[in-house]
Design a protein around this motif. Structure first.
Motif: not given
Length: 80
Positions: A5-9, A55-64
């Motif tokens: 998840f993208g979260v704003q802190v 998204t799946e692509a973002e998960i892969m992009e950030h190496g999570l």
């Protein structure tokens, strides 16, 4: 299963009135869990709002690794 998840802190350091905001990515069970994990990671006076699931692509992009519940990764800019 965990998701990302993208979260704003937002943190208001003790003794100041100016809040600082930072975007992070959190691996958590759901959006509420993500906000809780991010706020706890940021420390006292932090509030967190989950923006959206990645998204799946973002998960892969950030190496999570979705097996790593509670991992938090800071982003250079808010792009959620």
């Amino acid at each position: 299963m965990n998701k990302a998840f993208g979260v704003q802190v937002t943190v208001t350091p003790p003794g100041t009135q100016e809040a600082k905001t930072a975007p992070v990515i959190v691996v958590a069970k759901d959006d509420q869990d993500a906000a809780l994990v991010a706020a706890e990671a940021a420390g006292e006076g932090a509030q967190a709002e989950t923006m959206r699931e990645l998204t799946e692509a973002e998960i892969m992009e950030h190496g999570l690794d979705l097996r790593d519940h509670g991992s938090v990764k800071a982003l250079p800019m808010l792009n959620l």
